[in-house]
Write a protein that holds these residues in place. Structure first.
Motif, PDB file in Angstrom:
ATOM      1  N   ASP A 161      39.219  41.683  37.327  1.00  0.00           N
ATOM      2  CA  ASP A 161      40.016  41.802  38.544  1.00  0.00           C
ATOM      3  C   ASP A 161      40.730  43.136  38.486  1.00  0.00           C
ATOM      4  O   ASP A 161      40.900  43.722  37.411  1.00  0.00           O
ATOM      5  CB  ASP A 161      41.006  40.643  38.653  1.00  0.00           C
TER       6      ASP A 161
ATOM      7  N   GLY B 130      43.826  41.334  35.010  1.00  0.00           N
ATOM      8  CA  GLY B 130      42.366  41.379  35.038  1.00  0.00           C
ATOM      9  C   GLY B 130      41.791  42.516  34.224  1.00  0.00           C
ATOM     10  O   GLY B 130      40.791  42.352  33.515  1.00  0.00           O
TER      11      GLY B 130
ATOM     12  N   ARG C  41      39.329  46.925  45.309  1.00  0.00           N
ATOM     13  CA  ARG C  41      40.379  46.129  45.961  1.00  0.00           C
ATOM     14  C   ARG C  41      40.245  46.092  47.496  1.00  0.00           C
ATOM     15  O   ARG C  41      40.285  45.024  48.106  1.00  0.00           O
ATOM     16  CB  ARG C  41      41.751  46.695  45.580  1.00  0.00           C
TER      17      ARG C  41
ATOM     18  N   TYR D  97      39.631  40.107  46.316  1.00  0.00           N
ATOM     19  CA  TYR D  97      39.833  39.451  45.023  1.00  0.00           C
ATOM     20  C   TYR D  97      38.636  38.586  44.628  1.00  0.00           C
ATOM     21  O   TYR D  97      38.042  37.908  45.453  1.00  0.00           O
ATOM     22  CB  TYR D  97      41.090  38.581  45.096  1.00  0.00           C
ATOM     23  N   GLY D  98      38.318  38.600  43.358  1.00  0.00           N
ATOM     24  CA  GLY D  98      37.407  37.627  42.772  1.00  0.00           C
ATOM     25  C   GLY D  98      35.930  37.882  42.996  1.00  0.00           C
ATOM     26  O   GLY D  98      35.499  38.934  43.469  1.00  0.00           O
TER      27      GLY D  98
ATOM     28  N   THR E  54      33.741  35.748  33.917  1.00  0.00           N
ATOM     29  CA  THR E  54      34.805  36.139  34.829  1.00  0.00           C
ATOM     30  C   THR E  54      36.129  36.093  34.085  1.00  0.00           C
ATOM     31  O   THR E  54      36.365  35.191  33.272  1.00  0.00           O
ATOM     32  CB  THR E  54      34.893  35.211  36.053  1.00  0.00           C
TER      33      THR E  54
ATOM     34  N   ASN F 107      39.752  35.421  37.346  1.00  0.00           N
ATOM     35  CA  ASN F 107      39.207  34.957  38.622  1.00  0.00           C
ATOM     36  C   ASN F 107      38.099  33.953  38.327  1.00  0.00           C
ATOM     37  O   ASN F 107      37.676  33.801  37.187  1.00  0.00           O
ATOM     38  CB  ASN F 107      38.660  36.135  39.446  1.00  0.00           C
TER      39      ASN F 107
ATOM     40  N   ASP G 224      40.154  31.959  33.212  1.00  0.00           N
ATOM     41  CA  ASP G 224      41.092  32.140  34.321  1.00  0.00           C
ATOM     42  C   ASP G 224      42.357  31.320  34.101  1.00  0.00           C
ATOM     43  O   ASP G 224      42.435  30.510  33.169  1.00  0.00           O
ATOM     44  CB  ASP G 224      40.382  31.711  35.624  1.00  0.00           C
TER      45      ASP G 224
END
Length: 247
Positions: A55, A60, A86, A91-92, A111, A114, A136
Motif C-alpha cells: 500500500d 504499507g 494512489r 487503495y488495495g 498482500t 490490504n 493485513d
C-alpha cells in the motif's frame, strides 16, 4: 496516572512500563500463520514468482520493505514489489493490476496492509491461477476473501491475543514463524539466519505512522525498534531524520 490510563493491576503496569520482546505471544496463534509461511517456503523452493502487493502509506511501504529485506538477507532473493499509484488506482488490490502481474508470470501474491476486504479481487486472482496470502489488519469483509492464507488478528476465529497490530506488526509475526521453519527445513540449510531484531526500526516506523495503540505487542516492538534505529543506520530512516531535523 497509570490507573487513569486503564492499568489497574501491578502486572499490567509493569508490562506497560517494561515492554519487552520476551513477552511477545507465539506468532503461530495468528490464524493461518503456519499455512502462509509454508506456502512461501514452497514457492521459494519451486522458484515461483512471488509479488509483494503493498500500500502507498507508511504502514504499507514498511510492511513491503520488511518482507523484501528478509528474503534478500536470508535467501539472497529479490521479490517483486507492487505499490498501487494512489491517485490512479486507489487503495488495495485491483483487478487490472492483478491481471498485469499474472501476465508477467506472478504465481503468488502477498498482500500487505490490504486484502481483507478484497473478495472480488482475490477471487479474480484465484481464477487466474494465482495464490494470495493476505497480511493485513483492516476490517474483514463478509464473506472473507477466498485467499490461500489470511493473516489478520481481526478475523473472527483468530486466537492471537493482541488485536491492535499494524500491518507491519502482522508481517513481523509471519517472519518470526517463517524463520523458525527455515531453521528446521533441510531445503534451506544454506539460508542465512537473519537477526530479525535488526529490522525492528522498520516495524517501529510503520507502527507509529499508522497511529497504532502503543500498548502490548506494539509497545514492545516500538520500544525495541527505536533502540535499533539509533545504531542501525538504514538509509531511508537516516534521510527521514535529516529532513525532520531529529536525532
Amino acid at each position: 496516572l497509570l490507573i487513569q490510563r486503564g492499568f489497574h493491576t501491578l502486572d499490567d503496569m509493569k508490562s506497560f512500563l517494561n515492554a519487552s520482546l520476551n513477552d511477545l505471544p507465539d506468532p503461530n496463534l495468528m490464524m493461518d500463520c503456519d499455512k502462509a509461511a509454508r506456502r512461501l517456503l514452497d514457492a521459494l523452493d519451486q522458484q515461483e514468482s512471488i509479488v509483494i502487493y503493498g500500500d502507498y502509506d507508511v504502514d504499507g511501504v514498511t510492511s513491503s520493505s520488511l518482507i523484501w529485506r528478509y528474503f534478500k538477507e536470508a535467501f539472497d532473493t529479490e521479490l517483486n514489489v507492487y505499490i498501487p499509484q494512489r491517485l490512479k488506482e486507489g487503495y488495495g488490490l485491483n483487478k487490472e493490476a492483478i491481471s498485469l502481474l499474472a501476465k508477467k508470470g506472478a504465481q503468488l501474491i502477498i498482500t500487505v496492509d490490504n486484502g481483507s476486504s478484497a473478495f472480488e479481487e482475490v477471487k479474480h486472482a484465484k481464477n487466474l491461477g494465482l495464490d494470495v496470502v493476505i497480511v493485513d489488519h483492516h476490517t474483514v469483509s463478509s464473506p472473507e476473501p477466498p485467499a490461500y492464507a489470511h493473516l489478520n488478528p481481526h478475523r473472527s476465529n483468530c486466537t492471537y491475543p493482541d488485536k491492535n497490530l499494524a500491518a507491519v506488526g502482522v508481517a513481523f509475526m509471519l517472519l518470526i514463524h517463517l524463520r523458525r521453519l527455515v531453521r528446521s527445513d533441510q531445503r534451506f540449510s544454506s539460508a542465512k539466519q537473519v537477526d530479525l531484531s535488526q529490522l525492528l526500526d522498520i516495524v517501529a516506523l510503520g507502527t507509529v505512522a499508522d497511529v497504532a495503540q502503543l500498548q502490548g505487542v506494539n509497545r514492545a516492538l516500538v520500544k525495541s525498534g527505536l533502540d535499533i534505529a539509533k545504531t542501525n543506520k538504514k538509509a531511508g530512516i537516516v534521510s527521514l531524520c535529516e529532513t525532520s531535523k531529529c536525532k
